[in-house]
Design a protein around this motif. Structure first.
Motif, PDB file in Angstrom:
ATOM      1  N   VAL A  38       0.830  -1.205   0.000  1.00  0.00           N
ATOM      2  CA  VAL A  38       0.000   0.000   0.000  1.00  0.00           C
ATOM      3  C   VAL A  38       0.865   1.256   0.000  1.00  0.00           C
ATOM      4  O   VAL A  38       0.389   2.338   0.296  1.00  0.00           O
ATOM      5  N   CYS A  41      -0.357   4.237  -1.937  1.00  0.00           N
ATOM      6  CA  CYS A  41      -1.679   4.717  -1.544  1.00  0.00           C
ATOM      7  C   CYS A  41      -1.547   5.841  -0.515  1.00  0.00           C
ATOM      8  O   CYS A  41      -0.515   5.984   0.131  1.00  0.00           O
ATOM      9  N   ARG A  42      -2.614   6.587  -0.372  1.00  0.00           N
ATOM     10  CA  ARG A  42      -2.632   7.658   0.627  1.00  0.00           C
ATOM     11  C   ARG A  42      -3.257   7.103   1.912  1.00  0.00           C
ATOM     12  O   ARG A  42      -4.385   6.606   1.904  1.00  0.00           O
ATOM     13  N   GLU A  43      -2.502   7.193   2.995  1.00  0.00           N
ATOM     14  CA  GLU A  43      -3.005   6.702   4.278  1.00  0.00           C
ATOM     15  C   GLU A  43      -4.003   7.699   4.842  1.00  0.00           C
ATOM     16  O   GLU A  43      -3.724   8.893   4.954  1.00  0.00           O
ATOM     17  N   ALA A  82     -12.221   5.580   2.512  1.00  0.00           N
ATOM     18  CA  ALA A  82     -11.095   4.736   2.118  1.00  0.00           C
ATOM     19  C   ALA A  82     -11.610   3.657   1.173  1.00  0.00           C
ATOM     20  O   ALA A  82     -12.779   3.290   1.222  1.00  0.00           O
ATOM     21  N   TYR A 101      -6.744   3.179   3.703  1.00  0.00           N
ATOM     22  CA  TYR A 101      -6.003   3.819   2.619  1.00  0.00           C
ATOM     23  C   TYR A 101      -6.921   4.184   1.466  1.00  0.00           C
ATOM     24  O   TYR A 101      -7.954   3.543   1.254  1.00  0.00           O
ATOM     25  N   GLN A 102      -6.488   5.173   0.709  1.00  0.00           N
ATOM     26  CA  GLN A 102      -7.158   5.511  -0.533  1.00  0.00           C
ATOM     27  C   GLN A 102      -6.175   5.213  -1.663  1.00  0.00           C
ATOM     28  O   GLN A 102      -5.143   5.878  -1.784  1.00  0.00           O
ATOM     29  N   CYS A 103      -6.484   4.188  -2.422  1.00  0.00           N
ATOM     30  CA  CYS A 103      -5.586   3.734  -3.479  1.00  0.00           C
ATOM     31  C   CYS A 103      -6.130   4.048  -4.866  1.00  0.00           C
ATOM     32  O   CYS A 103      -5.423   3.871  -5.849  1.00  0.00           O
TER      33      CYS A 103
END
Length: 135
Positions: A38, A41-43, A82, A101-103
């Motif tokens: 991840v 990705c943005r945590e 998320a 997360y935002q992936c």
């Protein structure tokens, strides 16, 4: 009759433990990255969820507890907008921390996921078949 009833009550209580834990509609779009990377990705944060892992002196089924923890984590992650969660530690005493997360469109490998398709290249919910030749 009374003995049978006394034996059935604990079984019914144990089976009732997961009745209220369901996956929200928004959480259906949240993937679980069991061992996926991840890093791209943005945590968005961390969620810690918990369920009862024992009823009185009886331990609940470990798989059921893990499944319920994942469902709760996906529900919480969906509220945070998320699209991916990843376990941060093993469950302990019915509690487990998860990263949210935002992936986006980035696909996270779902290795070791109990819901992963048999063929990673196939679409979810689709089965790949092969002809069987009689011999």
């Amino acid at each position: 009759m009374r003995k049978t009833l006394l034996l059935l009550v604990p079984v019914l209580l144990l089976s009732a433990c997961s009745w209220g834990i369901t996956l929200d509609d928004a959480a259906k779009n949240v993937r679980t990255a069991w061992s996926g990377d991840v890093s791209g990705c943005r945590e968005l944060g961390k969620v810690t969820v918990s369920v009862m892992d024992r009823v009185g002196p009886v331990d609940r089924n470990t798989i059921t507890v893990r499944d319920e923890l994942e469902v709760l984590a996906r529900n919480q992650a969906a509220q945070m907008h998320a699209d991916t969660i990843k376990p941060l530690a093993e469950p302990a005493d019915g509690s487990q921390p998860w990263g949210a997360y935002q992936c986006g469109a980035r696909q996270i490998p779902a290795a070791h996921s109990p819901n992963a398709p048999a063929n990673p290249g196939s679409a979810p919910g689709k089965a790949q078949t092969f002809p069987v030749h009689g011999g």
